[in-house]
Design an enzyme around this catalytic site. Sequence first.
Site, short mmCIF file in Angstrom:
data_model
loop_
_atom_site.label_atom_id
_atom_site.label_comp_id
_atom_site.label_asym_id
_atom_site.label_seq_id
_atom_site.Cartn_x
_atom_site.Cartn_y
_atom_site.Cartn_z
N LYS A 115 0.84 -1.21 0.00
CA LYS A 115 0.00 0.00 0.00
C LYS A 115 0.87 1.25 0.00
CE LYS A 115 -4.37 -1.70 1.75
NZ LYS A 115 -5.33 -1.70 2.83
N LYS A 197 -3.71 -11.40 -6.96
CA LYS A 197 -5.04 -11.69 -6.39
C LYS A 197 -6.09 -10.71 -6.93
CE LYS A 197 -5.23 -8.82 -2.35
NZ LYS A 197 -5.77 -8.47 -1.11
N LYS A 200 -10.35 -5.32 -4.91
CA LYS A 200 -11.31 -4.23 -5.08
C LYS A 200 -10.68 -3.02 -5.75
CE LYS A 200 -13.15 -4.89 -0.53
NZ LYS A 200 -12.67 -4.51 0.74
#
Length: 334
Positions: A115, A197, A200
Amino acid sequence: MLDGKKSLFSGMQATGTLTLGNYLGALKNWVDFEEEYETFYCVVDMHSITVRQDPAELRKRARSLLTLYIAAGLNPEKNCIYYQSHVSAHAELSWILNCFTYMGELNRMTQFKDKAAKHTDNINAGLYTYPVLMAADILLFQSDIVPVGFDQKQHLEITRDIAERFNSVYGDVFTIPDPYIGKQGAKIMSLQEPEKKMSKSDENPNASIFLMDDTDTIIRKFKRAVTDSESEIRYSEDKPGISNLIDVYGITTGKSVAETEKEFASSGYGDFKLAVGESVANMLKPIQDKYAELQKDKDYIDNIIKVNADKANYYATKTLRKVQKKVGFPERIR
Ligand code: TYM
């Protein structure tokens, strides 16, 4: 353990729209626990602000996620479904646990590294201590198990380490939680880059199936799914695209890998992709219908939000008071 019953906690972020990965990796499993466990399913809106959010949008998404928990089958009378920000004990316990967590441990968190690399203009302290808030979520409810997808495994490990460290100083305060990672569906991959993966926050909308996608969109996305240049429907490490589709088909239909391979032994990728798309669309349709119905009933959802926040506050405060006493905070005078 809570009042002699085994306890369970899990949560999801209200950022973006839920994907098939969130559903198959976590939410779908949640409905199995309500009889045996005291369950807490949280919309983790406090975690969401570690990345900048539009306030109106966050509020809307949080409510939508809470409604979706119910639409996916969680009975709000048997499961405590609530917003993290409605229970201030999350923040209070998180502060205390910050003082029992080492920077060296947080530096190793792969999700923080990912992140931070993605949001270089906003590497805030909340993003860094995100796993500590997660530990507080879980430990507040003395959780025995935490059903999550594979990507949360490291966060569960640090939670256990923090709890054990605290217990080693103050005695048996926290239950040590075990992750519950389903055998199938714990890692659903992107339809466009099957080594990654499904997420969202993926910028490519074709990479993810969203829970609210309509049947045509779902089938179109599966038809476009990246596979390989062979034509054999076979589960193999060197065929990540097809293997991911076999996984998805297996969970939605209950068929094993061998059964799926046999069923499509003489089919091409086109037919297989269509079958996967149809099975997913059929699985999601009742959830979408229920969601649309629930959305019309504002008072019903409002009441769930109120009643469950009270219940979560009751249990969370109980643990928090115990912890505050252990660390030496002065007693409250009534
Ligand atoms: P979040 O919101 O990213 O994801 C919610 C759940 O979905 C699972 N998941 C997946 N499973 C399979 N395949 C995928 N591609 C996939 N993508 C996501 C996640 O593992 C998760 O179970 N930090 C957490 C939220 C959280 C939490 C907690 C979870 C906050 N506090 C305490 C458990 C306990 C998160 O961001 O999940």
